[in-house]
Design an enzyme around this catalytic site. Structure first.
Site, short mmCIF file in Angstrom:
data_model
loop_
_atom_site.label_atom_id
_atom_site.label_comp_id
_atom_site.label_asym_id
_atom_site.label_seq_id
_atom_site.Cartn_x
_atom_site.Cartn_y
_atom_site.Cartn_z
N ASN A 146 -3.51 2.30 7.25
CA ASN A 146 -2.64 2.83 6.20
C ASN A 146 -3.49 3.20 5.00
O ASN A 146 -3.70 2.39 4.10
CB ASN A 146 -1.57 1.79 5.80
CG ASN A 146 -0.69 2.30 4.68
OD1 ASN A 146 -0.65 3.49 4.38
ND2 ASN A 146 0.04 1.40 4.04
N CYS B 241 -9.55 -2.02 3.80
CA CYS B 241 -8.80 -0.83 3.37
C CYS B 241 -9.21 -0.39 1.96
O CYS B 241 -10.31 0.10 1.77
CB CYS B 241 -7.31 -1.07 3.51
SG CYS B 241 -6.35 0.46 3.58
N LEU B 242 -8.36 -0.57 0.94
CA LEU B 242 -8.76 -0.23 -0.42
C LEU B 242 -9.99 -1.03 -0.83
O LEU B 242 -10.88 -0.53 -1.52
CB LEU B 242 -7.62 -0.47 -1.40
CG LEU B 242 -7.91 -0.10 -2.87
CD1 LEU B 242 -8.09 1.40 -3.03
CD2 LEU B 242 -6.80 -0.60 -3.80
N GLY C 266 -4.62 -2.13 -0.66
CA GLY C 266 -3.80 -1.78 -1.81
C GLY C 266 -3.51 -0.29 -1.82
O GLY C 266 -4.06 0.46 -1.01
N GLY D 45 -3.04 3.75 -3.37
CA GLY D 45 -3.58 4.74 -4.29
C GLY D 45 -5.05 5.05 -4.15
O GLY D 45 -5.71 4.71 -3.17
N HIS E 29 -6.90 -2.35 9.29
CA HIS E 29 -6.29 -3.64 8.97
C HIS E 29 -6.49 -4.64 10.11
O HIS E 29 -5.72 -4.62 11.08
CB HIS E 29 -4.80 -3.48 8.68
CG HIS E 29 -4.51 -2.83 7.38
ND1 HIS E 29 -4.26 -3.54 6.23
CD2 HIS E 29 -4.47 -1.52 7.03
CE1 HIS E 29 -4.06 -2.70 5.22
NE2 HIS E 29 -4.19 -1.47 5.69
N TYR F 173 -7.27 7.81 1.55
CA TYR F 173 -8.61 8.14 1.02
C TYR F 173 -9.65 7.61 2.02
O TYR F 173 -9.39 6.66 2.77
CB TYR F 173 -8.83 7.51 -0.36
CG TYR F 173 -7.99 8.16 -1.43
CD1 TYR F 173 -8.51 9.14 -2.27
CD2 TYR F 173 -6.65 7.79 -1.59
CE1 TYR F 173 -7.72 9.74 -3.24
CE2 TYR F 173 -5.86 8.40 -2.56
CZ TYR F 173 -6.41 9.37 -3.38
OH TYR F 173 -5.62 9.98 -4.33
N SER G 84 0.82 -1.22 0.00
CA SER G 84 0.00 0.00 0.00
C SER G 84 0.85 1.27 0.00
O SER G 84 0.33 2.36 -0.23
CB SER G 84 -0.94 0.00 1.21
OG SER G 84 -1.90 -1.02 1.11
N GLU H 136 -5.77 -7.66 10.11
CA GLU H 136 -4.63 -8.59 10.15
C GLU H 136 -3.41 -7.95 10.82
O GLU H 136 -2.39 -8.62 11.01
CB GLU H 136 -4.27 -9.05 8.74
CG GLU H 136 -3.40 -8.10 7.93
CD GLU H 136 -4.12 -6.86 7.45
OE1 GLU H 136 -3.44 -5.95 6.92
OE2 GLU H 136 -5.35 -6.79 7.57
#
Length: 365
Positions: free
Chosen positions: A288, A246-247, A219, A221, A331, A291, A45, A333
């Protein structure tokens, strides 16, 4: 060797070179973790980013074989206050400097990371460059200002082919947008039969695998840079139990009709408090992301907010009960970070089990 970090606002920091003697451009962000620099370095990421570690001493326990979160690092640069070149840990196999050199990643030590963090918090993330060259600062700053940030990070970090990690439990398709190994570890230790697929997999290709559930990974971006994934998720929603991280959380929201926006400086570290709205319980989480899903865009989508960040009130969790889907922005994990939220993987498997039970009942009636 001398190294310099230059930012688009004209800031120039001079320090000692760490890692590769090269020049690299990226988005400058900060991470508030006290430990876990190896996992940070190897988290996909961070592709395209230069990471400033707020904790002052980095490298003191070295680098080991087991704590990597990807096959190789994709980070563009590393900034620390003090670098320890004599690590002490029984698992240590190499130094931080050796790892950065191996993967040609430039770093810089001996700079004021507190000042950099305050600057990013005030102005937001900044484009920057680490270099060991003697190019004039004005020339480099001009170069930084006219260089766009990457938009293809997911395609850079995702697996290029399908592979499986067999198990005796439910079959889970893990869509790899830059997945950390920690996600795979959590699934396999629960006995899942995991099939990892590339980010641009189609809904029809997933159907051919005949999964019991689909997990959308983390991931790098902007989620809007991966439109093919949004279409795939929209096509599958309601067909299989779905869990986004996350993403994957952001893509699930976009596929459901919500919207995302770039944050001022994002959340990065292993110490972010998140409140679960149904129980009122607060979890310390690993995060992390740069956005976030916007609150106002949730209206009318069928989504329900399940978690919020206590530091700034941003959305940290969503669910759609009618379509058997949920997601979190953080996250579960960890790696690095607390394991408070590992129960979410159990909830995903419970959702899969209840769906299979309901389907079996429907076939007999």
């Amino acid at each position: 060797m001398r190294a310099r970090l230059l930012l688009e606002d004209g800031t120039e920091c001079v320090g000692t070179a760490l890692g590769a003697a090269s020049e690299q451009f990226g988005e400058v962000v900060f991470n508030t973790g006290l430990t876990g620099y190896q996992e940070v370095l190897s988290d996909p990421s961070y592709c395209g980013q230069i990471v400033v570690m707020t904790y002052p001493l980095i490298g003191n326990y070295g680098i080991n074989r087991d704590d990597f979160e990807a096959v190789r690092p994709f980070i563009h640069g590393f900034v620390v206050r003090e670098h320890c070149d004599l690590p002490s840990n029984w698992r240590s196999a190499s130094t931080l400097d050796e790892l950065l050199r191996e993967y040609e990643i430039p770093g810089i030590a001996g700079v004021d990371t507190r000042m950099l963090t305050r600057k990013i918090r005030h102005h937001g993330t900044l484009r920057g460059l680490i270099t060991t060259a003697d190019t004039p600062a004005d020339e480099l700053i001009h170069q930084i200002r006219r260089t766009p940030l990457l938009t293809d990070q997911v395609s850079r970090v995702s697996t290029k082919s399908v592979f499986s990690c067999p198990g005796n439990g439910p079959r889970v398709v893990l869509v790899d947008f830059g997945s950390k190994h920690g996600i795979l570890r959590e699934l396999t230790k629960r006995g899942c039969d995991v099939v990892v697929v590339p980010y641009d997999v189609t809904a029809e290709e997933i159907r051919r695998i005949r999964p019991d559930g689909v997990l959308l990974s983390n991931g790098p971006g902007d989620p809007k840079d991966v439109p093919e994934a949004i279409h795939m998720i929209r096509d599958l929603l309601g067909e299989y139990p779905l869990f986004g991280i996350c993403l994957g959380h952001q893509l699930f929201a976009l596929a459901s009709g919500a919207n995302t926006e770039k944050m001022k400086f994002g959340h990065r570290g292993g110490n972010h408090p998140v409140k679960e709205l149904t129980s009122g319980r607060t979890y310390i989480t690993s995060q992390n992301h740069g956005y976030a899903v916007t609150s106002e865009s949730i209206v009318g989508t069928g989504l329900e907010i399940t978690h919020i960040a206590l530091n700034d009130g941003t959305i940290e969790g969503l669910r759609d009960l009618n379509r058997r889907a949920f997601s979190v922005q953080y996250h579960p994990e960890a790696a690095p970070g607390p394991y408070d939220s590992g129960y979410l993987f159990d909830q995903f498997l419970e959702l899969i089990a209840s769906t299979k039970g309901a389907n079996a009942y429907a076939k007999t009636t």
